[in-house]
Motif scaffolding. Sequence first.
Motif, short mmCIF file in Angstrom:
data_model
loop_
_atom_site.label_atom_id
_atom_site.label_comp_id
_atom_site.label_asym_id
_atom_site.label_seq_id
_atom_site.Cartn_x
_atom_site.Cartn_y
_atom_site.Cartn_z
N GLN A 41 0.81 -1.21 0.00
CA GLN A 41 0.00 0.00 0.00
C GLN A 41 0.85 1.27 0.00
OE1 GLN A 41 -3.50 -1.02 2.90
NE2 GLN A 41 -4.22 -0.12 0.97
N TYR A 42 2.11 1.10 -0.36
CA TYR A 42 3.02 2.24 -0.51
C TYR A 42 3.60 2.26 -1.92
CZ TYR A 42 2.64 2.28 4.55
OH TYR A 42 2.14 2.32 5.83
N TYR A 43 2.81 1.81 -2.87
CA TYR A 43 3.28 1.74 -4.26
C TYR A 43 3.61 3.14 -4.76
CZ TYR A 43 3.40 0.53 -9.23
OH TYR A 43 3.78 0.36 -10.54
N CYS A 44 4.78 3.28 -5.39
CA CYS A 44 5.24 4.59 -5.86
C CYS A 44 6.32 4.37 -6.90
CB CYS A 44 5.77 5.40 -4.69
SG CYS A 44 6.38 7.04 -5.16
N LEU A 45 6.32 5.18 -7.95
CA LEU A 45 7.30 5.03 -9.02
C LEU A 45 8.48 5.97 -8.87
CD1 LEU A 45 4.89 4.60 -12.07
CD2 LEU A 45 6.04 2.82 -10.75
N THR A 46 8.44 6.86 -7.87
CA THR A 46 9.55 7.78 -7.64
C THR A 46 9.88 7.78 -6.15
OG1 THR A 46 8.23 9.77 -7.16
CG2 THR A 46 8.63 9.24 -9.49
N LYS A 47 10.89 8.53 -5.77
CA LYS A 47 11.26 8.65 -4.36
C LYS A 47 10.55 9.82 -3.68
CE LYS A 47 15.85 6.62 -5.05
NZ LYS A 47 17.31 6.82 -4.91
N GLU A 48 9.66 10.49 -4.43
CA GLU A 48 9.03 11.71 -3.90
C GLU A 48 7.66 11.46 -3.29
OE1 GLU A 48 8.98 14.38 -7.17
OE2 GLU A 48 11.18 14.52 -7.32
N CYS A 49 7.16 10.23 -3.31
CA CYS A 49 5.84 9.96 -2.75
C CYS A 49 5.90 10.10 -1.22
CB CYS A 49 5.38 8.55 -3.11
SG CYS A 49 5.22 8.30 -4.90
N ARG A 50 4.84 10.65 -0.64
CA ARG A 50 4.82 10.84 0.81
C ARG A 50 3.65 10.05 1.41
NH1 ARG A 50 0.95 14.79 1.97
NH2 ARG A 50 0.16 15.89 0.13
N ASN A 51 3.78 9.73 2.67
CA ASN A 51 2.71 9.04 3.38
C ASN A 51 1.50 9.97 3.53
OD1 ASN A 51 1.47 6.99 4.66
ND2 ASN A 51 2.78 6.98 6.48
N GLN A 52 0.30 9.42 3.36
CA GLN A 52 -0.91 10.23 3.44
C GLN A 52 -1.90 9.58 4.40
OE1 GLN A 52 -2.36 11.99 -0.27
NE2 GLN A 52 -0.57 11.18 -1.35
N THR A 53 -2.93 10.34 4.77
CA THR A 53 -3.86 9.89 5.82
C THR A 53 -5.06 9.13 5.28
OG1 THR A 53 -4.98 12.03 5.76
CG2 THR A 53 -3.20 11.75 7.37
N SER A 54 -5.09 8.86 4.00
CA SER A 54 -6.17 8.03 3.45
C SER A 54 -5.55 6.95 2.58
CB SER A 54 -7.16 8.87 2.64
OG SER A 54 -6.53 9.43 1.50
N ALA A 55 -6.31 5.87 2.37
CA ALA A 55 -5.81 4.76 1.57
C ALA A 55 -6.98 3.88 1.14
CB ALA A 55 -4.80 3.93 2.37
N VAL A 56 -6.77 3.12 0.11
CA VAL A 56 -7.75 2.11 -0.29
C VAL A 56 -7.81 1.05 0.82
CG1 VAL A 56 -8.36 0.40 -2.03
CG2 VAL A 56 -7.28 2.56 -2.73
N TYR A 57 -9.01 0.70 1.24
CA TYR A 57 -9.20 -0.24 2.35
C TYR A 57 -9.21 -1.67 1.84
CZ TYR A 57 -11.70 -2.64 6.17
OH TYR A 57 -12.08 -3.51 7.16
N LEU A 58 -8.30 -2.52 2.35
CA LEU A 58 -8.23 -3.92 1.95
C LEU A 58 -8.84 -4.79 3.05
CD1 LEU A 58 -6.19 -2.76 -0.11
CD2 LEU A 58 -4.79 -4.80 0.26
N SER A 59 -9.79 -5.64 2.65
CA SER A 59 -10.42 -6.52 3.62
C SER A 59 -10.92 -7.78 2.93
CB SER A 59 -11.61 -5.81 4.29
OG SER A 59 -12.22 -6.65 5.24
N GLY A 60 -10.73 -8.92 3.60
CA GLY A 60 -11.24 -10.17 3.05
C GLY A 60 -10.37 -10.72 1.95
N VAL A 61 -9.07 -10.91 2.23
CA VAL A 61 -8.14 -11.47 1.26
C VAL A 61 -7.66 -12.82 1.78
CG1 VAL A 61 -6.02 -11.11 -0.06
CG2 VAL A 61 -7.39 -9.13 0.67
N SER A 62 -7.89 -13.88 1.02
CA SER A 62 -7.52 -15.22 1.50
C SER A 62 -6.46 -15.85 0.59
CB SER A 62 -8.75 -16.13 1.57
OG SER A 62 -9.26 -16.40 0.28
N TYR A 63 -5.52 -16.56 1.22
CA TYR A 63 -4.45 -17.29 0.54
C TYR A 63 -4.54 -18.74 1.00
CZ TYR A 63 -2.67 -12.51 0.03
OH TYR A 63 -2.54 -11.16 -0.26
N ASN A 64 -4.92 -19.63 0.09
CA ASN A 64 -5.18 -21.02 0.45
C ASN A 64 -4.45 -21.96 -0.52
OD1 ASN A 64 -6.34 -23.36 1.54
ND2 ASN A 64 -8.06 -23.25 0.12
#
Length: 473
Positions: free
Chosen positions: A370-393
């Motif tokens: 959830q920190y995907y960025c193509l440059t070194k200039e990206c900064r942390n922010q207070t919103s994000a896409v919410y991930l829920s219900g991911v299964s690995y089986n």
Amino acid sequence: MDHCSYCYTNLVTYFVLFSILCCQHLSNVLVKVEARAHYHKKKGEKSSTTIAPSSPSYAPVPSSDAPDPSPTQQGPCIFDVTSYGAVGDGATDDTAAFQAAWKAACAVESSVIVVPSDGKFMITSSIFSGPCKPGLVLQIDGVLMPPEGPNCWPKSDSKKQWLVFYRLDGFTMNGTGTIEGNGHKWWELPCKPHRGPHGSTLPGPCDSPAMIRFFLSNNTRLIGLRIQNSPQFHIKFDGCDGVHIDKLQINSPENSPNTDGIHIGDTKNVGIYNSMIANGDDCISIGPGCSEVDIQGVVCDHSHGISIGSLGVHNSRSCVSNITVRGALIKNSDNGVRIKTWQGGSGSVSDISFQDIQMENTTNSIIIDQYYCLTKECRNQTSAVYLSGVSYNNIKGTYNNVRSAPIHFACSDAVPCTNITMSEVELLPAQGALVDNPFCWNAYGIQQTLTIPPIDCLQDGMPLSLGEAVAGC
């Protein structure tokens, strides 16, 4: 008046004689027309092919080669592009002939446009528009290709796309032929860098055309073709509903930049089955606005794996749900199964299932970033896409990264990942010692069985706050 003569009554005089001859000799023409039965699996439906939990492997989906009954007693009408002036010598511009054949066939129900097996047909950037009469088929048995490289590309043509299929419903593209992208000279353009031999870095593409694009089209079928060497993405679906892909072969070199195999965006009700994809970027990429996607029996080689994202770029809202990847083989790839989002986005990713997947020599086998960025200039922010219900089986195999563990869950500071489920996950080094320290950050979930390597960093329960997560996508 017979069926085909009636079909062509309103066409220009030049094509009438051909149409009559076509249908009079129809019985002597062998045309493979794939079945047009509805394809999409209902939610929760089980495949007839199962994999033992202890040994995931490539699992082809049962499919039928039996054609539909003829739509009429006389069968479909055939439109051979050579009868409209196509030369097929690999050098002559056959665009006008293809457009004329398309126009004629589009007006006729259950028609088949044939690209014969004994020709190499070069056409420039083209849009094939609908709506058309039901049951239109483009059967490619020969070679279809664009001009060779940017210097041969007509200045008046778009450099962002080559073949565009627009506003179609019930369209099928099949055949035993090859769609050749002639991408080698595009990959050398001096823009985005990409991987070269022996760890070197080579320049990459500027404006490079996607090879095949379906735009605002429904109930599309792609069956049995070989698609290779695209300048950029091989196949894109934008704003579509109902996609069925079966038995495709997609091939580009490992160091070809931005050559995603299949990309879908704002598209729902998708089935991708029994296909082999070897390329230089994401094997399959799933963008914003996608739902009800079933991927089964796919082999990914020297790619960036199967990716959801990237999502949330430029503080945008992205919603992805109900994605299933099962019975796949991912080998010699930078990533296995990946979810990637930008900081500052919103929306959600939910109900994602990765199951019965074999990994061979991957680098990052399981990754949420959830920190995907193509440059070194990206900064942390207070919103994000919410991930829920991911299964690995039942995900097993080998990884080649000797510096970090094959499992990496980097979730947003502000919006944690929740309801991650791990079961029967066993990932071992292709050589050397086990890297036994998976990375987790703000990730919540459960281990239903012990994993290899152990993933003790996954937090139990639910976080006290979901930050600025936005529900109701």
